[in-house]
Design an enzyme around this catalytic site. Structure first.
Site, PDB file in Angstrom:
ATOM      1  CB  ALA A  43      -1.428 -15.339 -10.842  1.00 49.73           C
TER       2      ALA A  43
ATOM      3  CB  ALA B 116      -8.524 -14.613  -1.976  1.00 44.22           C
TER       4      ALA B 116
ATOM      5  CD  GLU C 212      -8.765 -16.406  -6.362  1.00 45.49           C
ATOM      6  OE1 GLU C 212      -9.819 -16.658  -5.688  1.00 45.49           O
ATOM      7  OE2 GLU C 212      -8.048 -17.524  -6.936  1.00 45.49           O
TER       8      GLU C 212
ATOM      9  CD  GLU D 285       5.782  -8.574  -2.750  1.00 52.26           C
ATOM     10  OE1 GLU D 285       6.433  -9.294  -1.954  1.00 52.26           O
ATOM     11  OE2 GLU D 285       6.253  -7.913  -3.726  1.00 52.26           O
TER      12      GLU D 285
ATOM     13  NE  ARG E  25      12.698  28.329  -2.455  1.00 54.98           N
ATOM     14  CZ  ARG E  25      12.084  29.494  -3.499  1.00 54.98           C
ATOM     15  NH1 ARG E  25      12.972  30.149  -4.149  1.00 54.98           N
ATOM     16  NH2 ARG E  25      11.043  29.496  -2.994  1.00 54.98           N
TER      17      ARG E  25
ATOM     18  CG  PHE F 234      -4.815  -5.474  -7.535  1.00 55.45           C
ATOM     19  CD1 PHE F 234      -5.201  -4.475  -8.258  1.00 55.45           C
ATOM     20  CD2 PHE F 234      -5.752  -5.774  -6.660  1.00 55.45           C
ATOM     21  CE1 PHE F 234      -6.215  -3.603  -8.078  1.00 55.45           C
ATOM     22  CE2 PHE F 234      -7.078  -5.140  -6.445  1.00 55.45           C
ATOM     23  CZ  PHE F 234      -7.278  -3.894  -7.037  1.00 55.45           C
TER      24      PHE F 234
END
Length: 389
Positions: free
Chosen positions: A129, A135, A132, A371, A272, A161
């Site tokens: 965690a 942030a 924010e 990240e 295909r 998140f």
């Protein structure tokens, strides 16, 4: 594939066997659940239990804490296998790694012994965690505050998140302990599930990775003194080291998902038939396939380089931020293009949920954001280049 063409030739025999077993397990027990997991939006509990049996929940940890002890290239390969089977499962798995890496890199020996074996066995799921509402790209601007009390710490704030946040058995929580010290005033804490004052909102309704839930966490908790991870003021350093690891794991997810999209596109093009010939007989289609292959292998080689540097850095106490940022940037951008090409090659069928490329394309979109967005990676890369010029 010859030994010279095998990009995973540096793995040990034991690691290669581990990955071979994992590949079969994922094909048999995880890939068949991917479409339903996406459609129903159910958290990947069953898939994580399967991975725990295979030793994947602790694949990022050394054997002394009951981890699998694989090398960073081995971990790159293993995570890519999981992602190729189910992006949601890989997302939940690597979020768990962020939490356990935080303890491994920043915790005391007592904290490592108390939490890591449980996490490695799958008995305890972790969450990381940091982010924010105000942030995200700049964690140093976080508003969550931790203040000392007579019995330990009182922490109040909001995180958003947070992958696994509402289902995790423990959360590694980052908070400001000294606002006057900037990033040196950030510390990390261990927050067990069920702590009074800790509440998770409902899972966010996301575009992709629908079985790897993300949550908003509301925190107004009292924690004991020993909930402080390691020492006060070292949280930011720990988080940045963890994110270096995590960016390579994002690259691994991208490699696995892109490989699945590419293989699905090639199989479709072979089957295909238009005007009496397979799509693969047409030059334009072959060029599309070639471009996918070049993009994927380029991303793989940069990711392998970053993984090797990760092992060296962990052995020497150095950093590998440039390599990690480069791998994350290139792999996420390449994977997005590969998935889009694969969908295009399927024609209208690729836009339907009946074919996996539709789900894979949605799952991959977040990789350029979480990240550290592609823009943040470019800031890291350019900063390193300018500093060394």
């Amino acid at each position: 594939m010859s030994a010279l063409d095998n990009p995973w030739h540096m793995l040990s025999e034991e690691e290669s066997l581990f990955c071979d077993v994992l590949e079969r397990l994922c094909a048999d027990k995880i890939a068949p659940l991917a479409a339903r997991t996406d459609a129903e939006g159910t958290f990947a509990h069953a898939q994580l239990a399967t991975l725990a049996e295979a030793g994947m929940m602790g694949a990022n940890l050394p054997e002394e804490y009951d981890g699998s002890g694989v090398s960073a290239p081995g971990l790159l390969r293993a995570v890519s296998i999981v992602a190729g089977a189910c992006g949601s499962t890989a997302s939940a798995l690597t979020a768990h790694y962020l939490a356990t890496d935080s303890i491994l890199l920043g915790g005391t020996e007592t904290q490592k012994r108390a939490w890591l074996p449980k996490a490695a066995s799958g008995a305890a799921l972790g969450a990381f965690a940091l982010t924010e509402p105000t942030a995200g790209s700049d964690p140093a601007d976080m508003k969550t505050r931790a203040r000392r009390t007579d019995t330990g710490w009182h922490i109040k704030g909001t995180k958003c998140f947070i992958s696994n946040g509402g289902v995790a058995d423990f959360v590694v929580l980052y908070a400001v302990t000294d606002p006057d010290k900037g990033h040196r005033g950030i510390s990390a804490f261990l927050l067990p599930k069920g702590t009074a004052g800790f509440e998770a909102g409902p899972p966010e309704r996301t575009m992709g990775l629908r079985g790897g839930h993300v949550f908003t966490l509301n925190i107004d908790v009292d924690l004991p003194e020993d909930a402080l991870l390691g020492t006060e003021g070292t949280g930011f350093k720990t988080a940045m080291q963890v994110l270096d690891n995590g960016r390579i794991e994002v690259a691994a997810q991208c490699l696995g998902l892109a490989d699945a999209a590419m293989k699905a596109a090639i199989a479709y093009a072979k089957d295909r038939v238009i005007g009496g010939e397979a799509l693969t007989e047409r030059q334009g289609i072959r060029w599309m396939i070639a471009d996918m292959g070049v993009a994927w292998r380029s991303a793989l080689l940069l990711s392998l380089d970053a993984a090797r540097q990760r092992d060296i850095a962990h052995a020497t106490g150095g950093r590998f931020s440039l390599a990690a940022a480069t791998a994350k940037l290139v792999a996420s951008e390449a994977a997005g293009k590969i998935a889009d090409t694969a969908l295009q090659l399927h024609g209208g069928y690729g836009y339907t949920a009946d074919f996996p490329v539709e789900r894979i394309t949605r799952d991959l979109r977040i990789m350029r954001i979480y990240e550290g967005s592609s823009e943040v990676q470019r800031i890291i890369i350019s900063g390193q280049m300018l500093a060394s010029a």
